[in-house]
Design an enzyme around this catalytic site. Structure first.
Site, PDB file in Angstrom:
ATOM      1  N   LYS A 284       0.842  -1.189   0.000  1.00 41.83           N
ATOM      2  CA  LYS A 284       0.000   0.000   0.000  1.00 41.83           C
ATOM      3  C   LYS A 284       0.881   1.244   0.000  1.00 41.83           C
ATOM      4  CE  LYS A 284      -3.903   0.156   2.259  1.00 41.83           C
ATOM      5  NZ  LYS A 284      -4.966   0.118   3.285  1.00 41.83           N
TER       6      LYS A 284
ATOM      7  N   GLU B 137     -18.866  -8.353   9.814  1.00 46.39           N
ATOM      8  CA  GLU B 137     -19.916  -7.801  10.663  1.00 46.39           C
ATOM      9  C   GLU B 137     -20.830  -8.881  11.235  1.00 46.39           C
ATOM     10  OE1 GLU B 137     -18.430  -4.622   7.976  1.00 46.39           O
ATOM     11  OE2 GLU B 137     -19.164  -6.674   7.641  1.00 46.39           O
TER      12      GLU B 137
ATOM     13  N   ARG C 125     -25.211  -5.624   6.761  1.00 50.83           N
ATOM     14  CA  ARG C 125     -24.681  -6.929   6.380  1.00 50.83           C
ATOM     15  C   ARG C 125     -24.940  -7.984   7.437  1.00 50.83           C
ATOM     16  NH1 ARG C 125     -19.838  -5.870   2.823  1.00 50.83           N
ATOM     17  NH2 ARG C 125     -18.690  -7.457   3.959  1.00 50.83           N
TER      18      ARG C 125
END
Length: 640
Positions: free
Chosen positions: A285, A371, A399
């Site tokens: 990243k 979640e 979700r």
């Protein structure tokens, strides 16, 4: 003095077709120019930076090797796709990222034929790519489904559910695991690149296929043993045994920034005649931009910044953010209550759980992008006597709705839901708006649902939730800074289901839930200036409703208006139901409900979004005046 980067090669690439006409020796220069262009663009707009920088070479290689858009390329999560947008015909608009009327910060089907699937949430790409691949297989079309999944998206169970079903796609499914945090990657280098190229080559696959046919003529036991031996040996050398067990041919890991390694492997995968393939690509990243490379969070999401220094535009200060008020209040409460713990799903700083974790690291849990697990994990903690706070963005809590219903509500377990990013969220647009949590949760038996009007009320509701052991309780609050009111050193425990009158009047009653209270008070000032005596109530609770207070206001006022930052089915629906059940509408009472409109609102500044939604003071006044002009008695829902 800084000037825009020169990009002579990128200037010749408008679409992937242009890219595929370049000689391979030019791709390194193209990647460098693409990275420079992305840095410059995000510097002027803000947005997600680190993830996109990490996939520049991968973007170039994928579009160079595969026949996009016929091969359907899906980026998961979609904020990795800025370089993809630049080379798929949208470079002229790249400096409108996340701006009103501009490009989305994620992939979006309506934006380009090169965006076959929207991926603003995570972990959906393999399922979607499988759908594309199987559809092409059934139709006899050659196109592939290609899922680029990374940035934590592989931590969600849905990715593995899709992989377990992938055999139906045959060789039309390719999964690129973008491993950008080294969490599951062994070291990469020349040897691993050589092995990846070797085991993905047609010669190796052909020899493997021949050996498989010979072994098939032997006994089933020998055939099975030889297959397991080959898989085990390759797994020991390269890794990937888990993916092999799920039915994928695993290739990797390979250096995702080395085009000389990437392109031959991808070409081998493209030409493979067998089933689904997973290519494990290791990236960094923030690659190629020193401030991002050296940042702890890899410049994941940034404000506008100085490209030369990397310094981000600082906010002008002001009241603390709601998420920080929650995190600090919860951490303070946990000092004296060892039962309090906090759970987040890959959003520790976004929810304020990072502040709790600094003081109570053994009671803070980041479960990754999971979640569903977070909610049921919290339910287990609650069942064992802990006081768990499940801190999740409103848009992501969607979700886990089944777990909220089945594992929490039906069992009446005291899980505390701290619902961040409630209401409209600005530049993240429709995919991240917190529109539906009240309508969903307030429909469930056993739930308590609250919304603070300001940061002081948020502190009070955090304490109230900590003390509530009689079932599930939720409180929702918006993104951004508070209103500037003092935060109590010792929070107040609120009486469940009890609202408050913040302004007394006699003709008009405005019932507010959440942070539209300030606009309701402004509207009251304007109505008073017109001679209309106005009451403003901060209901605090949508479930249970303060029926005593609402009944009193309905029987003493001519017009009642509800105001909330949520979809239809929330506060307004519950107030209308109360009025209907008790026959209050038969007496000529005029009720109007103001809420978010029945559309998915596009990205814009939050204040403009709320103006579009007709949820500011001016529109509250218009709604009241329209109701007073209405000649017929009864109930009518004003469009918000």
């Amino acid at each position: 003095m800084y000037s825009r980067p020169e990009t002579p090669l990128l200037d010749t690439v408008g679409t992937p077709e242009d890219l595929r006409r370049l000689p391979a020796r030019d791709l390194r220069q193209l990647a460098d120019e693409l990275r420079a262009e992305m840095i410059d663009a995000v510097g002027s707009t803000g947005g997600h930076l680190g993830s996109g920088l990490g996939v520049v070479e991968l973007t170039v290689a994928l579009h160079y090797v595969f026949n996009t858009p016929d091969d359907r390329l899906i980026w998961d999560v979609g904020h990795q796709a800025y370089p993809h947008k630049i080379i798929t015909g949208r470079r002229d608009r790249i400096r409108t990222l996340r701006q009103p009327g501009g490009l989305s910060g994620f992939t979006k089907r309506s934006e380009s034929e090169y965006d076959p699937f929207g991926t603003a949430h995570s972990s959906t790409s393999i399922s979607a790519a499988l759908g594309f691949a199987v559809a092409n297989k059934l139709a006899g079309k050659p196109g592939r489904g290609i899922a680029v999944i990374g940035d934590g998206a592989m931590s969600a169970g849905m990715a593995y559910e899709a992989m377990n079903n992938a055999e139906h796609a045959g060789n039309r499914l390719v999964v690129i695991l973008n491993d950008n945090d080294m969490s599951i990657a062994p070291p990469v280098g020349g040897l691993s690149a050589y092995l990846a190229r070797l085991i993905s080559s047609s010669e190796y696959l052909g020899l493997r296929n021949l050996a498989s046919k010979v072994a098939a003529r032997l006994s089933r036991r020998v055939h099975t043993s030889l297959g397991k031996a080959e898989e085990f040996t390759r797994g020991m050398v390269t890794g990937g045994t888990l993916f092999e067990e799920l039915g994928f041919y695993y290739v990797g890991p390979i250096d995702g920034h080395n085009l000389d390694h990437l392109i031959p492997v991808l070409e081998n995968v493209r030409d493979a005649a067998e089933g689904p393939v997973l290519v494990h690509v290791v990236t960094q990243k923030g690659k190629g931009y020193a401030p991002a490379e050296n940042s702890a969070d890899k410049y994941h999401g940034v404000q506008k910044f100085n490209v030369v220094t990397g310094e981000q535009t600082k906010s002008s200060g002001g009241p603390p953010a709601y998420q920080n008020v929650f995190g600090e209040t919860l951490a303070s409460l946990a000092d004296s209550d060892p039962r309090i713990c906090a759970i987040t799903a890959a959003m520790p700083s976004g929810t304020g759980v990072d502040k709790f974790a600094k003081q109570h690291p053994d009671r803070a849990f980041d479960v990754g992008i999971a979640e569903q697990h977070a909610v049921t994990f919290a339910a287990g903690l609650a069942a064992q006597g802990m006081r768990p706070f499940c801190a999740i963005y409103s848009t992501f809590l969607q979700r886990a709705f089944d777990q909220v219903v089945h594992d929490v509500a039906i069992q009446n377990l005291p899980v505390r839901f701290a619902i961040d990013r409630a209401g409209l969220v600005g530049a993240d647009g429709a995919t991240h708006a917190g529109s539906f949590d009240v309508a969903c949760l307030a429909a469930l038996p056993n739930f308590v649902v609250m919304a603070p009007a300001d940061e002081a009320e948020l502190a009070n509701m955090t304490y109230t939730a900590a003390c509530h052991d009689d079932g599930p309780i939720a409180f929702r609050y918006p993104r951004g800074g508070g209103t500037g009111v003092p935060i109590p050193e010792t929070p107040e425990r609120l009486v469940i289901g009890q609202g408050r009158i913040v302004r007394d009047g006699s003709k008009v009653a405005i019932l507010s839930l959440g942070t539209r209270l300030g606009e309701a008070l402004k509207a009251a000032d304007q109505l008073e200036a017109r001679g209309l005596s106005t009451t403003v109530a901060d209901l605090r609770f949508v479930k249970p409703l303060d029926q005593t207070l609402i009944r009193k206001l309905m029987t003493t006022h001519e017009v009642v208006v509800t105001v909330e930052e949520g979809s239809i089915g929330g506060l307004g629906a519950h107030v209308l139901t109360l009025a209907s059940d008790e026959g209050l509408t038969d007496a000529g009472l005029k009720i109007r409900t103001m809420r978010l409109p029945d559309i998915f609102q596009d990205q814009d500044a939050p204040e403009k979004q709320y103006d579009e939604a007709r949820l500011n003071a001016e529109h509250i006044v218009d709604t009241v005046l329209s109701a007073l002009r209405h000649n017929s008695a009864g109930v009518e829902e004003a469009r918000a």
